[in-house]
Design a protein around this motif. Structure first.
Motif, PDB file in Angstrom:
ATOM      1  N   SER A  25     -57.204  -6.998   8.805  1.00 57.29           N
ATOM      2  CA  SER A  25     -55.956  -7.321   7.797  1.00 57.29           C
ATOM      3  C   SER A  25     -55.110  -6.666   7.695  1.00 57.29           C
ATOM      4  O   SER A  25     -54.986  -5.754   6.417  1.00 57.29           O
ATOM      5  N   GLY A  26     -54.055  -7.673   7.832  1.00 58.47           N
ATOM      6  CA  GLY A  26     -52.569  -6.776   7.158  1.00 58.47           C
ATOM      7  C   GLY A  26     -51.178  -6.456   8.167  1.00 58.47           C
ATOM      8  O   GLY A  26     -50.714  -6.895   9.342  1.00 58.47           O
ATOM      9  N   ASP A  27     -51.638  -5.103   8.461  1.00 51.82           N
ATOM     10  CA  ASP A  27     -50.436  -4.307   9.026  1.00 51.82           C
ATOM     11  C   ASP A  27     -50.547  -4.910  10.233  1.00 51.82           C
ATOM     12  O   ASP A  27     -51.686  -4.993  10.658  1.00 51.82           O
ATOM     13  N   ALA A  28     -49.683  -4.315  11.508  1.00 48.28           N
ATOM     14  CA  ALA A  28     -50.133  -4.261  13.067  1.00 48.28           C
ATOM     15  C   ALA A  28     -50.985  -3.627  13.481  1.00 48.28           C
ATOM     16  O   ALA A  28     -51.173  -2.494  12.634  1.00 48.28           O
ATOM     17  N   LEU A  29     -52.174  -3.626  13.828  1.00 47.49           N
ATOM     18  CA  LEU A  29     -53.238  -2.143  14.151  1.00 47.49           C
ATOM     19  C   LEU A  29     -53.193  -1.566  15.926  1.00 47.49           C
ATOM     20  O   LEU A  29     -53.704  -0.620  15.643  1.00 47.49           O
ATOM     21  N   ASP A  30     -52.408  -2.069  16.587  1.00 41.09           N
ATOM     22  CA  ASP A  30     -51.893  -1.153  17.394  1.00 41.09           C
ATOM     23  C   ASP A  30     -51.701   0.139  17.137  1.00 41.09           C
ATOM     24  O   ASP A  30     -51.509   1.289  18.446  1.00 41.09           O
ATOM     25  N   ARG A  31     -51.446   0.549  15.708  1.00 44.05           N
ATOM     26  CA  ARG A  31     -51.055   2.013  16.041  1.00 44.05           C
ATOM     27  C   ARG A  31     -51.919   2.403  14.848  1.00 44.05           C
ATOM     28  O   ARG A  31     -51.695   3.741  14.679  1.00 44.05           O
ATOM     29  N   TYR A  32     -52.998   2.199  14.789  1.00 46.74           N
ATOM     30  CA  TYR A  32     -54.550   2.803  14.073  1.00 46.74           C
ATOM     31  C   TYR A  32     -55.006   3.045  14.642  1.00 46.74           C
ATOM     32  O   TYR A  32     -55.758   2.602  15.405  1.00 46.74           O
ATOM     33  N   THR A  33     -55.962   4.276  14.260  1.00 45.28           N
ATOM     34  CA  THR A  33     -57.475   4.273  14.636  1.00 45.28           C
ATOM     35  C   THR A  33     -58.137   3.713  13.560  1.00 45.28           C
ATOM     36  O   THR A  33     -57.802   3.993  12.079  1.00 45.28           O
ATOM     37  N   ILE A  34     -59.251   3.388  13.915  1.00 38.20           N
ATOM     38  CA  ILE A  34     -60.484   2.708  13.366  1.00 38.20           C
ATOM     39  C   ILE A  34     -61.841   3.128  13.114  1.00 38.20           C
ATOM     40  O   ILE A  34     -62.103   3.884  14.564  1.00 38.20           O
ATOM     41  N   GLY A  35     -62.284   3.815  11.963  1.00 41.25           N
ATOM     42  CA  GLY A  35     -63.386   4.508  11.893  1.00 41.25           C
ATOM     43  C   GLY A  35     -64.829   3.986  11.368  1.00 41.25           C
ATOM     44  O   GLY A  35     -65.118   3.186  10.950  1.00 41.25           O
ATOM     45  N   TRP A  36     -66.115   4.331  11.812  1.00 39.65           N
ATOM     46  CA  TRP A  36     -66.922   3.653  10.960  1.00 39.65           C
ATOM     47  C   TRP A  36     -67.823   4.542  10.362  1.00 39.65           C
ATOM     48  O   TRP A  36     -68.062   6.212  10.945  1.00 39.65           O
ATOM     49  N   PHE A  37     -67.976   4.902   8.973  1.00 37.66           N
ATOM     50  CA  PHE A  37     -68.436   6.405   8.482  1.00 37.66           C
ATOM     51  C   PHE A  37     -69.817   6.038   7.845  1.00 37.66           C
ATOM     52  O   PHE A  37     -69.682   4.898   7.269  1.00 37.66           O
ATOM     53  N   ARG A  38     -70.329   6.679   7.057  1.00 42.09           N
ATOM     54  CA  ARG A  38     -71.573   6.350   6.167  1.00 42.09           C
ATOM     55  C   ARG A  38     -72.385   7.976   5.277  1.00 42.09           C
ATOM     56  O   ARG A  38     -71.840   8.697   5.956  1.00 42.09           O
ATOM     57  N   GLN A  39     -72.410   7.184   4.749  1.00 42.27           N
ATOM     58  CA  GLN A  39     -73.000   7.983   3.549  1.00 42.27           C
ATOM     59  C   GLN A  39     -74.107   7.703   2.847  1.00 42.27           C
ATOM     60  O   GLN A  39     -74.999   6.734   2.205  1.00 42.27           O
ATOM     61  N   ALA A  40     -74.884   9.338   2.977  1.00 49.13           N
ATOM     62  CA  ALA A  40     -76.958   8.489   2.971  1.00 49.13           C
ATOM     63  C   ALA A  40     -76.658   9.343   1.620  1.00 49.13           C
ATOM     64  O   ALA A  40     -75.867   9.926   0.983  1.00 49.13           O
ATOM     65  N   PRO A  41     -78.071   8.439   0.417  1.00 45.54           N
ATOM     66  CA  PRO A  41     -77.998   8.843  -0.423  1.00 45.54           C
ATOM     67  C   PRO A  41     -77.968  10.328  -1.167  1.00 45.54           C
ATOM     68  O   PRO A  41     -79.197  11.028  -0.418  1.00 45.54           O
ATOM     69  N   GLY A  42     -77.094  11.142  -1.356  1.00 47.97           N
ATOM     70  CA  GLY A  42     -77.573  12.505  -1.848  1.00 47.97           C
ATOM     71  C   GLY A  42     -77.079  13.572  -1.244  1.00 47.97           C
ATOM     72  O   GLY A  42     -76.371  14.600  -0.964  1.00 47.97           O
TER      73      GLY A  42
END
Length: 127
Positions: A25-42
């Motif tokens: 939500s918020g800004d118009a998303l058509d100029r955005y890239t959205i990503g999934w990131f992950r962080q495992a323990p350590g």
């Protein structure tokens, strides 16, 4: 400014499936890239999959190709990560992130490229 909220995740056995969703939500998303990131323990945070909201181009890290599928719903301002054939190495906190005017490769390979972050969702793969 973009506000991101993840949902989904949880505990699953090896070989199982889970879906993650990210509501933006918020800004118009058509100029955005959205990503999934992950962080495992350590470990450091890594890009898993990234999508351009305007064209729907997608980049995946090699370790999830063929198992994870990212998609977007522009009408609902959401992105989804469908995860199948999960293994213990997929255990991590998964974050949704967004940045404007960024390529999918840059977004997913340079963690610092992400500007806005969600709160994270735990995914645990265990028998």
């Amino acid at each position: 400014q973009v506000h991101l909220v993840e949902s989904g995740g949880g505990l699953v056995q090896p070989g199982g499936s889970l879906n993650l969703s990210c509501a933006a939500s918020g800004d118009a998303l058509d100029r955005y890239t959205i990503g999934w990131f992950r962080q495992a323990p350590g470990k450091g945070r890594e890009g898993v999959a990234c999508i351009t909201m305007s064209e729907g181009s997608i980049w995946y890290v090699d370790s999830v190709k063929g198992r994870f599928t990212m998609s977007r719903d522009n009408a609902k301002n959401t992105v989804t990560l469908q995860m199948t054939s999960l293994n213990v190495d997929d255990t991590a906190v998964y974050y949704c992130a967004a940045a404007p005017f960024t390529t999918i490769r840059h977004m997913c390979t340079e963690v610092r490229a992400a500007v806005y972050w969600g709160q994270g969702a735990q995914v645990t793969v265990s028998s």
